[in-house]
Design a protein around this motif. Structure first.
Motif, short mmCIF file in Angstrom:
data_model
loop_
_atom_site.label_atom_id
_atom_site.label_comp_id
_atom_site.label_asym_id
_atom_site.label_seq_id
_atom_site.Cartn_x
_atom_site.Cartn_y
_atom_site.Cartn_z
N LEU A 113 -0.93 -4.34 -15.04
CA LEU A 113 -1.82 -5.27 -14.35
C LEU A 113 -1.23 -5.70 -13.01
CD1 LEU A 113 -2.88 -7.54 -17.35
CD2 LEU A 113 -4.42 -6.07 -16.01
N LEU A 114 0.05 -6.02 -13.00
CA LEU A 114 0.68 -6.54 -11.79
C LEU A 114 0.79 -5.47 -10.71
CD1 LEU A 114 1.88 -9.02 -10.48
CD2 LEU A 114 4.11 -8.37 -11.40
N VAL A 115 1.26 -4.28 -11.08
CA VAL A 115 1.43 -3.24 -10.08
C VAL A 115 0.07 -2.80 -9.53
CG1 VAL A 115 1.40 -1.23 -11.63
CG2 VAL A 115 2.73 -1.15 -9.51
N SER A 116 -0.95 -2.78 -10.36
CA SER A 116 -2.30 -2.42 -9.89
C SER A 116 -2.83 -3.49 -8.94
CB SER A 116 -3.25 -2.27 -11.08
OG SER A 116 -2.81 -1.26 -11.96
N HIS A 117 -2.60 -4.74 -9.27
CA HIS A 117 -3.01 -5.85 -8.40
C HIS A 117 -2.33 -5.73 -7.04
CE1 HIS A 117 -3.22 -9.85 -6.65
NE2 HIS A 117 -1.91 -9.94 -6.73
N VAL A 118 -1.04 -5.47 -7.03
CA VAL A 118 -0.29 -5.39 -5.77
C VAL A 118 -0.81 -4.24 -4.92
CG1 VAL A 118 1.96 -4.91 -4.75
CG2 VAL A 118 1.78 -6.50 -6.68
N LEU A 119 -0.96 -3.07 -5.49
CA LEU A 119 -1.35 -1.89 -4.72
C LEU A 119 -2.77 -2.02 -4.18
CD1 LEU A 119 0.27 0.93 -6.89
CD2 LEU A 119 1.12 -0.08 -4.76
N LEU A 120 -3.68 -2.59 -4.96
CA LEU A 120 -5.04 -2.81 -4.46
C LEU A 120 -5.07 -3.92 -3.41
CD1 LEU A 120 -7.25 -2.54 -7.67
CD2 LEU A 120 -7.32 -1.04 -5.67
N GLY A 121 -4.25 -4.95 -3.63
CA GLY A 121 -4.22 -6.06 -2.70
C GLY A 121 -3.69 -5.68 -1.33
N VAL A 122 -2.85 -4.64 -1.28
CA VAL A 122 -2.30 -4.17 -0.01
C VAL A 122 -3.42 -3.79 0.94
CG1 VAL A 122 -1.06 -2.26 1.07
CG2 VAL A 122 -0.05 -3.47 -0.86
N PHE A 123 -4.42 -3.08 0.43
CA PHE A 123 -5.53 -2.65 1.29
C PHE A 123 -6.24 -3.86 1.91
CE2 PHE A 123 -10.01 -1.74 1.98
CZ PHE A 123 -9.94 -0.63 2.80
N CYS A 124 -6.45 -4.90 1.12
CA CYS A 124 -7.13 -6.10 1.63
C CYS A 124 -6.35 -6.73 2.78
CB CYS A 124 -7.32 -7.11 0.50
SG CYS A 124 -8.21 -6.48 -0.92
N LEU A 125 -5.03 -6.75 2.66
CA LEU A 125 -4.20 -7.34 3.71
C LEU A 125 -4.20 -6.49 4.97
CD1 LEU A 125 -1.06 -8.54 1.70
CD2 LEU A 125 -2.99 -9.91 2.50
N VAL A 126 -4.12 -5.17 4.78
CA VAL A 126 -3.98 -4.27 5.94
C VAL A 126 -5.26 -4.22 6.77
CG1 VAL A 126 -3.64 -1.86 6.62
CG2 VAL A 126 -2.15 -2.88 4.89
N VAL A 127 -6.42 -4.17 6.11
CA VAL A 127 -7.67 -4.03 6.86
C VAL A 127 -8.41 -5.36 7.02
CG1 VAL A 127 -7.91 -1.69 6.02
CG2 VAL A 127 -9.17 -3.53 4.89
N GLY A 128 -8.03 -6.38 6.24
CA GLY A 128 -8.77 -7.64 6.28
C GLY A 128 -8.76 -8.31 7.63
N GLY A 129 -7.59 -8.41 8.24
CA GLY A 129 -7.48 -9.10 9.51
C GLY A 129 -8.27 -8.44 10.62
#
Length: 512
Positions: A113-129
């Motif tokens: 759960l944690l590693v999946s959350h981190v890897l998916l969350g990376v995309f949100c940070l990189v393209v969100g801004g």
């Protein structure tokens, strides 16, 4: 001459807005890449090394025995970067490495759960801004839409994975314990709600609301990255503070910080919207507005209650903490607030008077601005409100200064809450005065809403302390200062109301 000055100010405003978006974008891209490396290395250890627990414990012991860039890098590239920015010992001596040891020993379900959350969350940070960069959006609309489509899929999934992880993980197994657990249960679901509402607004072609909802969602999603950046910034400001106490201070200021990040992105994007005289309000807004002003006697009664609490605390009593139930905070902090108010006897009555006048004149001014759109705000009421608010912010800063801004284990966040509120009041008061002088009624109303959500913070602090007491937290949480920091964050909880007003308010509908 005046037109030239206005043009120059507009140019400067747009450059400042662009710089803000670029700063947020670059910071979050960097943070996302670090998180990607952590997710692909440290969080993957249980899946690639048989005895990852012993291996991680060995790395922790080596880093603590001989702190160095190399030993900390072997344990965690993220901690190594944080250590280089502050001090290596700050993190080797903290409980953060022990948290890493827990990651490799927790159930495999939690690890996935944690590693999946981190890897998916990376995309949100990189393209969100970059999604809030107006020039990028205008020039590369197809890319904006593609990134947005991926964002609205990956962000909710990442959040849901994190919430499931927390459902399986007791608060004492999370760094910062109950505060982090509680904060993530607030910001996580709110980010999903914001994305859903943003998509509804997009389908209805209400682009202005769509942008503001997405800004709120992004602000909620950067809680964890901003936690790390706050560690660095506060360590620079208070280098002698231990990491655990500094983390409590960070959690206490997190709520207004991330919401203001979202608000800043909303302000930036307003400048680049197509100019329209008026957009129709959302269907529910008129009903909510009528209900709010019909309940004005209730709000005035609550304001009177807040003033009563202030009188009991700052005029009759020995400070707001003296009215709280025992055991929720260190006795040293209670004694310091009491002795400070005793030494500077004028601060308490002055604070109470300014707060009461600001609350009641602010409510009157709000009713006038919303219900009499054709009439200018009476100068006498504006002067009364701004003078009282200005006095309150000065007294707040003075109380924070006299309690002390240097947090420690005995005083937790010290005078940070008073100082933070004083700074926020100063910022929004200047915003209010500037918009009043410029005749920008919509922004004047918006800044007034923010000010009114800040004014009752002492009474809210008292109320949340009692709620925490009634809930009954474990003794070790209270000893670590968790109860007080929860209440300090809750005292600024009305900021959520201000953000919802930003989304549906007149300034968002009409600004272009």
């Amino acid at each position: 001459m005046q037109q030239r000055l206005s043009t120059q100010m507009t140019w400067l405003g747009r450059k400042a807005a662009l710089s803000y978006v670029l700063l947020i974008t670059l910071v979050m891209i960097g943070t996302g890449l670090i998180a990607l490396h952590e997710g692909a290395t440290r969080f993957m250890l249980p899946f690639i090394i048989d005895d990852s627990s012993s291996y991680t414990q060995q790395l922790i012991e080596q880093a603590r025995a001989a702190p160095s860039k190399e030993s900390l890098e072997a344990l965690s590239s993220e901690l190594a970067l944080l250590g280089r920015a502050t001090s290596l010992e700050r993190f080797t001596e903290s409980k953060i490495p022990d948290q890493g040891a827990y990651y490799v020993t927790m159930p495999q379900r939690n690890q996935l759960l944690l590693v999946s959350h981190v890897l998916l969350g990376v995309f949100c940070l990189v393209v969100g801004g970059v999604q809030f960069w107006p020039q990028f959006r205008k020039r590369f609309m197809k890319a904006h839409r593609a990134f947005g489509a991926l964002y609205v899929v990956t962000a909710p999934v990442s959040v849901v994975l994190a919430l499931i992880y927390m459902a399986y993980t007791p608060p004492h197994n999370i760094y910062a314990h109950l505060i982090a657990w509680f904060s993530l249960w607030i910001f996580g679901p709110l980010s999903i709600v914001a994305i859903v509402m943003a998509m509804r607004a997009l389908r209805a072609r209400r682009i202005h609301e769509h942008q503001s909802w997405m800004a709120l969602s992004f602000g909620c999603l950067v809680v964890a990255p901003m936690l790390r950046w706050n560690w660095v910034l506060l360590a620079w400001a208070f280098p002698a503070i231990d990491q655990e106490t500094l983390n409590l201070v960070t959690m206490g200021i997190m709520l207004p910080e991330v919401l203001l990040i979202g608000y800043g992105l909303s302000l930036v994007n307003r400048q680049y919207q197509r100019a329209l005289v008026r957009r129709k309000s959302a269907p529910l807004v008129p009903a909510i507005s009528r209900a709010f002003f019909a309940a004005m006697p209730l709000w005035q009664g609550l304001a009177a209650l807040a003033v009563t609490v202030n009188v009991a605390a700052y005029v009759i009593g020995d400070g707001i903490l003296s009215l709280a139930p025992g055991g929720l905070m260190p006795q040293a902090l209670i004694d310091l607030e009491s002795s400070m108010l005793g030494l500077h006897g004028w601060l308490g009555p002055m604070f109470t008077l300014a707060n009461g006048v600001a609350l009641f004149s602010g409510l009157w001014l709000m009713r006038h601005l919303f219900n009499s759109p054709a009439k200018p705000a009476p100068a006498a009421i504006v002067a009364t409100f701004t003078s009282a608010t200005g006095l309150m912010l000065l007294v707040s800063l003075a109380i924070g200064h006299h309690i002390g801004l240097k947090p420690n284990q005995a005083l937790l966040s010290g005078g940070t809450l008073y100082t933070l509120v004083g700074v926020l009041l100063a910022a929004f008061l200047l915003f209010f005065l500037g918009t009043w002088r410029a005749g920008q009624r919509a922004l004047m109303k918006e800044s007034l809403v923010f000010l009114l959500t800040l004014l009752p913070f002492p009474a809210l602090l008292w109320a949340v302390l009692w709620v925490v007491h009634w809930i009954g937290l474990p003794a070790d949480y209270l000893a670590a200062g968790q109860g007080y920091v929860l209440a300090a964050g809750g005292s600024l909880g009305l900021f959520f109301v201000a953000m919802f007003y930003v989304i549906y308010g007149q300034a968002t509908r009409e600004h272009g």
